[in-house]
Design an enzyme around this catalytic site. Structure first.
Site, PDB file in Angstrom:
ATOM      1  CD  GLU A 198      -6.643   5.644   2.562  1.00 28.54           C
ATOM      2  OE1 GLU A 198      -6.371   6.004   1.407  1.00 28.54           O
ATOM      3  OE2 GLU A 198      -5.793   5.204   3.358  1.00 28.54           O
ATOM      4  CG  ASP A 237      -2.198   0.794   0.987  1.00 22.99           C
ATOM      5  OD1 ASP A 237      -3.242   0.452   1.557  1.00 22.99           O
ATOM      6  OD2 ASP A 237      -2.133   1.762   0.197  1.00 22.99           O
TER       7      ASP A 237
HETATM    8  C1  GLC Z   1      -4.334   4.259  -0.069  1.00 21.36           C
HETATM    9  C2  GLC Z   1      -5.237   3.099   0.243  1.00 21.36           C
HETATM   10  C3  GLC Z   1      -5.317   2.084  -0.864  1.00 21.36           C
HETATM   11  C4  GLC Z   1      -5.089   2.752  -2.207  1.00 21.36           C
HETATM   12  C5  GLC Z   1      -3.676   3.287  -2.214  1.00 21.36           C
HETATM   13  C6  GLC Z   1      -3.361   4.044  -3.510  1.00 21.36           C
HETATM   14  O1  GLC Z   1      -3.658   4.663   1.101  1.00 21.36           O
HETATM   15  O2  GLC Z   1      -5.034   2.389   1.446  1.00 21.36           O
HETATM   16  O3  GLC Z   1      -6.622   1.473  -0.787  1.00 21.36           O
HETATM   17  O4  GLC Z   1      -5.250   1.797  -3.245  1.00 21.36           O
HETATM   18  O5  GLC Z   1      -3.390   4.120  -1.114  1.00 21.36           O
HETATM   19  O6  GLC Z   1      -4.150   5.201  -3.574  1.00 21.36           O
END
Ligand code: GLC
Length: 601
Positions: A497, A300
């Site tokens: 988030e 991530d």
């Molecule tokens: C974010 C998320 C993830 C996403 C990634 C790219 O922090 O946790 O779901 O795909 O970063 O944006």
């Protein structure tokens, strides 16, 4: 020596990617091509393939070819200068053309969070968030949505969506509850499989397809309250025995793997105190060996940085655990620092070349399977599908099927011949609010953030020309109204988030006041709740004459009025139990529930 170099260069050119003609290579042919490439790649080139950067943080575009960068992404809001489809396609092709100048001509794979449509792109169709799709319980519809999304993503050149999210959230105080189809892993498994197939089976008319990403592996929605960021939920600690984890959370990923999902994203949370990003047991022993996952694991966003220790050890731990490509992003640690440290770790023997070759092989196989080597540059012959009527009609159907009617004192269906209808509330005429997070910008936005139909627009379109529709945000300045019905659209402002993590799920005072303003004037009130999760409504419900959860419907707000005025029967059923106290979440005891999972009038 000179002759040898000439011969070697000739050899390299011959096995470089120009010779890879067809999209449809067999696995055997792919494996052969990959081992030839691996044999000819330098360590620097292998390290480059394992590096993913957000395009906003590129130091210079030539870094793409200089370092043989494997992947770019657009994180939430990472737009081209002008946010419109052609500019997205031009941006993709610009980056791909530069990348292909690397010595072996290995193409870029570009990823984006197309999680409820191609939601970063202005004018794209924005579908209901997953919590609403869970309420449809309709895998064929989810397939169609993912297919349509895939065509809009591919039209802009992009190769990869970080979707579907396979969370089965239990604590609704988590800001990502709406990204889960359901608290029930079995429903998540069914809809997640459909999503993977829809995303990966779609083919544009020039034969381009995209790669899906099952996320976040694993236990992202099952953390203990108080162990997350800011003492809340997101990125916290999931406590499960191995047997519990395997029984409860693995089947939905196994279904995605069996549906040929090409990438899986590691999760920020910890499992029994160990960060998933650093867990070899999870990412290699269970995911790759036991479950047979043959795609690649992406970290991530700066996910490896959260592993205890310094950045150099973060890299050792995460790569050895089984992360194959690192979403460095470039926003925190510089990507050149990442590449330098990764190379150092290999040279110092902390990471074996065998592990590097496995990671790079997985990445190259996904690129080859996805036809990236044969058609890396994308023609602009698909842009018309973006926000097309066909796609918006699919979205409208999804909105209809996601509406869950929970109380109805003979209000729905509302007559289209009503003399007058009051439409009130913060969410009545607010496209940004009805789309929620992950829309145009990372955290979404308020009002006219893109092209779409608000709830109010839908109501106006539905009623007869004789009907007077009075819009009043707070239910006060109504003028003289003859009717007695008020539709009040309330709920949550957009969040994404951890910005959506809360320790309390009460309605906003402002919303409660709006409803009171109308009740005090003698109106019958039909409440529509825009939210990413069940909220605390038990104390207010008796005062409402009707109530429907409409979740985060996206751009096609007329799907709601289709139900309100009886053009379609509501079929939506709760995919999360609704406790009296929403903070008790999905595991609230049965007798503490307001509505059980599966309920809907
Ligand atoms: C974010 C998320 C993830 C996403 C990634 C790219 O922090 O946790 O779901 O795909 O970063 O944006």
């Amino acid at each position: 020596m000179k002759k040898f170099i000439i011969f070697l260069s000739f050899l390299l050119i011959n096995i470089s990617c120009d010779n890879i003609e067809s999209n449809n290579l067999s696995e055997a042919e792919i494996s052969k091509k990959v081992s030839e490439l691996i044999d000819s790649m330098t360590l620097d080139e292998k390290v480059g393939q394992m590096t993913q950067i957000d395009q906003r943080f590129l130091d210079t575009i030539t870094d793409l070819s200089t370092y043989s960068i494997g992947s770019l992404l657009s994180g939430g809001g990472s737009h081209p200068k002008v946010n419109e489809p052609q500019a997205w396609l031009d941006m993709y092709n610009k980056y791909q053309e530069e990348t292909l100048k690397n010595r072996l001509g290995i193409p870029l794979i570009y990823g984006i969070d197309a999680v409820h449509g191609h939601n970063n792109v202005y004018g794209a169709t924005i579908f209901p968030q997953n919590i609403g799709l869970g309420a449809t319980n309709n895998p064929e519809l989810v397939y169609k949505i993912s297919e349509a999304t895939s065509l809009e993503v591919a039209a802009t050149g992009i190769d990869w969506t970080f979707s579907p999210c396979l969370s089965s959230p239990e604590d609704y105080r988590w800001g990502r509850t709406y990204e889960g189809f359901s608290s029930d892993p079995v429903l998540v498994e069914k809809l997640g499989k459909a999503a993977v197939e829809g995303y990966q089976n779609a083919l544009t008319n020039s034969g381009k397809k995209i790669v899906a990403c099952a996320k976040h592996f694993i236990g992202d929605g099952n953390t203990e309250f108080g162990t997350g960021m800011n003492g809340l939920v997101d990125r916290g600690n999931t406590v499960l025995t191995t047997d519990e984890l395997k029984e409860k959370l693995l089947p939905k990923y196994q279904a995605a793997i069996d549906a040929n999902v090409q990438t899986i994203m590691a999760s920020y949370n910890s499992w029994n105190g160990v960060k998933c990003h650093g867990s070899k047991e999870l990412l290699t022993d269970i995911l790759k060996v036991e479950m047979g996952f043959e795609g690649f694991v992406i970290s991530d966003w700066q996910g490896i940085d959260e592993i205890p220790g310094n950045y150099k050890s973060d890299i050792i731990i995460s790569i050895n655990a089984g992360v194959d490509m690192v979403m460095v992003s470039g926003q925190g640690q510089p990507y050149k620092k990442f590449m330098r440290l990764l190379k150092e770790n290999v040279e110092e023997g902390s990471i074996s070349m065998e592990r590097i070759d496995d990671a790079v092989s997985r990445i190259l196989k996904v690129k080859l399977r996805n036809g990236l080597f044969s058609n890396p540059i994308v023609q602009n012959d698909n842009l018309q599908v973006i926000g097309s009527d066909d796609h918006r009609n699919i979205a409208r159907q999804a909105v209809r099927e996601s509406v869950v009617v929970l109380k109805n004192e003979n209000l729905i269906p509302i007559s289209k011949e009503s003399k007058s209808i009051v439409v009130a509330g913060r969410g009545a005429d607010n496209l940004g609010m009805q789309c929620g997070g992950w829309t145009i910008n990372w955290q979404g936005g308020q009002g006219d953030i893109t092209i779409g139909t608000t709830i109010l627009d839908g109501i106006k379109e539905s009623v007869s020309t004789e009907t007077k529709v009075i819009h009043s945000k707070d239910g006060t300045d109504l003028g003289n109204v003859s009717g007695d019905l008020a539709i009040v659209v309330i709920g949550e402002d957009p969040y994404t988030e951890f910005f959506g993590d809360k320790d309390n799920l009460d309605l906003l005072e402002e919303d409660i006041q709006t409803i009171s303003n109308l009740k005090d004037k003698g109106y019958k009130v039909l409440v529509l709740l825009i939210s990413g999760r069940p909220m605390n409504i038990a104390d207010h419900l008796d005062n409402w004459d009707g109530f429907a959860a409409i979740w985060l419907p996206g751009t096609e707000g007329n799907g709601v009025s289709d139900i309100l005025f009886g053009d379609f029967q509501s079929t939506g059923k709760l995919s999360y139990p609704w406790p009296l106290n929403a903070e008790d979440g999905a595991n609230a005891p049965e007798n503490d529930l307001l509505y059980n999972i599966g309920f809907g009038l």
